[in-house]
Design an enzyme around this catalytic site. Structure first.
Site, short mmCIF file in Angstrom:
data_model
loop_
_atom_site.label_atom_id
_atom_site.label_comp_id
_atom_site.label_asym_id
_atom_site.label_seq_id
_atom_site.Cartn_x
_atom_site.Cartn_y
_atom_site.Cartn_z
N ARG A 49 0.89 -1.30 -0.07
CA ARG A 49 0.03 -0.01 0.16
C ARG A 49 0.94 0.87 0.05
O ARG A 49 1.87 1.36 0.34
CB ARG A 49 -0.83 -0.05 1.18
CG ARG A 49 -0.23 -0.24 2.62
CD ARG A 49 -0.73 0.40 3.81
NE ARG A 49 -0.65 1.92 3.74
CZ ARG A 49 0.51 2.49 3.67
NH1 ARG A 49 1.87 2.02 4.10
NH2 ARG A 49 0.50 4.02 3.63
N GLY A 50 0.26 2.20 -0.14
CA GLY A 50 0.98 3.68 -0.29
C GLY A 50 1.11 3.90 -1.81
O GLY A 50 1.46 3.17 -2.61
N ALA A 51 0.69 5.28 -2.32
CA ALA A 51 0.60 5.65 -3.48
C ALA A 51 1.73 5.22 -4.65
O ALA A 51 1.95 4.35 -5.34
CB ALA A 51 0.39 7.02 -3.59
N ARG A 86 -7.07 -0.41 -7.51
CA ARG A 86 -7.16 0.94 -6.54
C ARG A 86 -7.21 1.99 -7.68
O ARG A 86 -6.39 2.61 -8.37
CB ARG A 86 -6.26 0.90 -5.61
CG ARG A 86 -6.31 -0.15 -4.61
CD ARG A 86 -5.47 0.36 -3.27
NE ARG A 86 -6.31 1.20 -2.32
CZ ARG A 86 -5.48 1.87 -1.36
NH1 ARG A 86 -4.21 1.50 -1.12
NH2 ARG A 86 -6.22 2.43 -0.40
N ASP A 228 -2.17 10.93 -2.37
CA ASP A 228 -2.43 9.98 -3.20
C ASP A 228 -2.67 10.67 -4.76
O ASP A 228 -2.37 9.80 -5.83
CB ASP A 228 -3.53 9.02 -2.96
CG ASP A 228 -3.13 7.95 -1.61
OD1 ASP A 228 -3.22 8.61 -0.77
OD2 ASP A 228 -2.93 7.01 -1.66
C1 LIG Z 1 3.48 8.07 0.54
S1 LIG Z 1 2.13 8.78 0.76
C2 LIG Z 1 0.87 7.36 0.76
C3 LIG Z 1 -0.39 7.61 0.85
O1 LIG Z 1 -1.20 6.20 0.65
C4 LIG Z 1 -1.94 5.87 1.90
O2 LIG Z 1 -3.10 5.49 1.49
P1 LIG Z 1 -2.96 3.82 1.75
O3 LIG Z 1 -2.75 3.44 3.13
O4 LIG Z 1 -4.62 3.44 1.56
O5 LIG Z 1 -2.37 3.25 0.55
C5 LIG Z 1 -2.09 7.50 2.47
O6 LIG Z 1 -3.18 7.99 1.87
C6 LIG Z 1 -0.71 7.92 2.27
O7 LIG Z 1 -0.87 9.23 2.47
#
Ligand SMILES: CSC[C@H]1O[C@H](OP(=O)(O)O)[C@H](O)[C@@H]1O
Length: 343
Positions: A49-51, A86, A228
């Site tokens: 996960r993480g953009a 996603r 994101d």
């Molecule tokens: C490097 S910023 C990553 C960004 O992604 C996260 O979302 P998710 O955990 O659903 O992938 C979150 O919005 C972070 O800020």
């Protein structure tokens, strides 16, 4: 594919491995990923996960499939399947666009591998540049606040917002961090807390609904969050609860920064209303799922609203910390985000 090592993604002897982030902080299990369908599930379940990280993981998987002999047609289809996994993180779309472009080349196998390796290496460098620009904003002794997880787990490098915090700590600025646990999936409580433990960053974990009180008591000096997707006018999508923080920070006159690489800017979105917001399963809000199984604290059929992200308007942002530098509201209003050059 050469050996590359990130906190949550690594390649070894041409094989791709993903650290299952749903098991952190109590278990560190690397998953061997060889199939597109497997990667889709891993992205959708936030095992990766993480953009930036999901864009890099998807690209490396495509490069692996190219090396396994998949045809151009198969790879194009795989890219579309991965793109749909996603909808909000634009890095996923941008990376897959770059990978698809390599398939036009005669030797598309080596071109795909080279592209995926470059995307990984680029993100490592972009993280370091963001950290430098962001850490320069941090004054000694400041109490910082973060939301969700934006560290090495979410990127190929040191992270975005948490990368800023990490460098400020390394520079001896004596900071501490309030870590929003970030319901419903608890990326802060599970992942950012774990990263702070690994890095020796002083932190205190808080429930999301405690941030307001800390701001009212004057115990938050600066807020750094990730993103994101950033629209051309500076509005940005980030983990749900970010907008709450931005409104609170505005009311309490606390500097509020979004930290992201230029690869997170989407010029095709003129403003935040055009950013697609992922809706996630109701079970995530009704309770919690772990190695122990699923525990419900709400009625098992409770109707749920579960957007994974919210949108923060540019007017609430003090600065945009990018790999090319820090932009203020005047620069962003003048269209700087659409004229980004990589520093
Ligand atoms: C490097 S910023 C990553 C960004 O992604 C996260 O979302 P998710 O955990 O659903 O992938 C979150 O919005 C972070 O800020």
């Amino acid at each position: 594919m050469k050996n590359m090592t990130g906190l949550s993604i690594k390649t070894e002897q041409g094989q791709l491995y993903i650290l299952d982030q749903t098991l952190l902080p109590h278990q560190q299990r690397w998953l061997h990923c060889q199939q597109v369908e497997q990667m889709v599930v891993m992205i959708q379940q936030l095992q990766v996960r993480g953009a930036p990280a999901i864009g890099i993981a998807a690209s490396l998987l495509l490069a692996y499939r190219a090396g396994q002999g998949d045809s151009r047609a198969q790879l194009l289809c795989s890219a579309e399947v991965l793109r749909a996994s996603r909808p909000t993180a634009v890095n996923l779309m941008n990376n897959l666009d770059a990978m698809v472009a390599t398939l036009q080349q005669s030797d598309y196998v080596s071109a795909a591998v080279a592209c995926a390796e470059q995307l990984f290496a680029e993100d490592v460098q972009l993280c370091l540049q963001m950290a430098e620009h962001g850490a320069a904003l941090v004054q000694p002794g400041e109490r910082l606040l973060t939301h969700c997880n934006t560290g090495g787990l979410a990127t190929a490098g040191v992270g975005t917002a948490l990368g800023v915090v990490r460098l400020a700590q390394q520079q001896g600025k004596g900071i501490k961090v309030w870590v929003d646990e970030t319901r419903p999936l608890l990326q802060g409580g599970r992942l950012t807390a774990w990263e702070c433990e690994q890095l020796g960053i002083p932190y205190q974990l808080i429930c999301d609904n405690m941030a307001a009180m800390l701001m009212a008591r004057g115990e938050v000096d600066r807020i750094f969050v990730g993103s994101d997707r950033i629209a051309a006018n500076g509005d940005f999508a980030n983990k749900v609860g970010t907008y709450n923080l931005a409104v609170l920070a505005h009311y309490h006159q606390i500097p509020f920064y979004v930290v992201a690489p230029h690869t997170t800017v989407d010029p095709s979105c003129s403003d935040g209303s055009q950013i697609p917001i992922e809706q996630r399963p109701a079970a995530e809000v009704r309770g919690v799922r772990g190695s122990f199984g699923q525990v419900y604290w709400a009625p098992e059929q409770a109707p749920v609203f579960n957007p994974a992200f919210d949108v923060t308007p540019a007017k609430l942002v003090t600065g945009w910390v990018l790999d090319s530098g820090v932009l203020d509201q005047v620069a962003v209003a003048a269209g700087a985000l659409t004229r980004l050059t990589v520093s």
